[in-house]
Design an enzyme around this catalytic site. Structure first.
Site, short mmCIF file in Angstrom:
data_model
loop_
_atom_site.label_atom_id
_atom_site.label_comp_id
_atom_site.label_asym_id
_atom_site.label_seq_id
_atom_site.Cartn_x
_atom_site.Cartn_y
_atom_site.Cartn_z
CB CYS A 79 -0.96 0.00 1.18
SG CYS A 79 -0.15 0.22 2.77
CB CYS A 124 1.33 -2.43 6.61
SG CYS A 124 0.85 -0.82 5.94
CB CYS A 127 -2.68 -2.63 3.60
SG CYS A 127 -1.02 -3.34 3.64
CB CYS A 148 13.49 -9.64 12.24
SG CYS A 148 14.25 -10.87 11.19
#
Length: 161
Positions: A79, A124, A127, A148
């Site tokens: 996104c 995220c 999204c 990571c």
């Protein structure tokens, strides 16, 4: 009598459902950017879909972003939300791009037990795409955190010169 007690105990054991301790996979968070699985499959490569939408993990040392040392910002590959700044990237030796901090507010966190113990999973915040995990073994002189991150979940945007 022993058979009855045995059957009663057996049925009691099998009737106990520990679903309160299980993560309900059907219960999904909502994010500002939402698409159907078909839309995500059309937009993302197979590897990106596997990592971002199915919480997979790419092979270590397979991402060119692992050894990227350019100035810029790492965005979500799904996104385009800015997630990590290059100044916070470090070589952890693990084979995945690693950062000591995220861009605040753009990364969401949850707990996963997929491999038998609790880990802090990163998504995220826009999204919901799976990014990787955060651990407490990062650089002690900064945050002590090691984000990571799967390189395939990222898109690098170079700094303007």
């Amino acid at each position: 009598m022993k058979k009855i007690m045995f059957l009663f105990t057996l049925s009691l054991l099998f009737s106990c459902n520990s679903s309160a301790q299980k993560k309900d996979k059907q219960e999904k968070e909502t994010f500002p950017v939402t698409k159907t699985e078909a839309e995500w499959k059309e937009q993302l490569t197979d590897k990106q879909y596997y990592v971002l939408r199915e919480a997979g993990t790419e092979r270590p040392f397979s991402s060119p972003l692992n050894k990227n040392y350019e100035e810029g910002v790492y965005h979500c590959a799904a996104c385009d939300t800015p997630l990590f700044e290059s100044e916070h990237k470090f070589d952890s030796g693990t084979g995945w791009p690693s950062f000591d901090r995220e861009i605040e507010g753009n990364v969401a966190f949850s707990t996963d037990y997929d491999i038998g113990y609790a880990r802090t999973e990163e998504h995220c915040a826009t999204c919901g795409g799976h990014l990787g995990h955060v651990f407490n073994d990062g650089p002690k002189e900064t945050t002590g955190k090691r984000h990571c991150i799967n390189g395939v979940a990222l898109k690098f945007v170079p700094a303007e010169e």
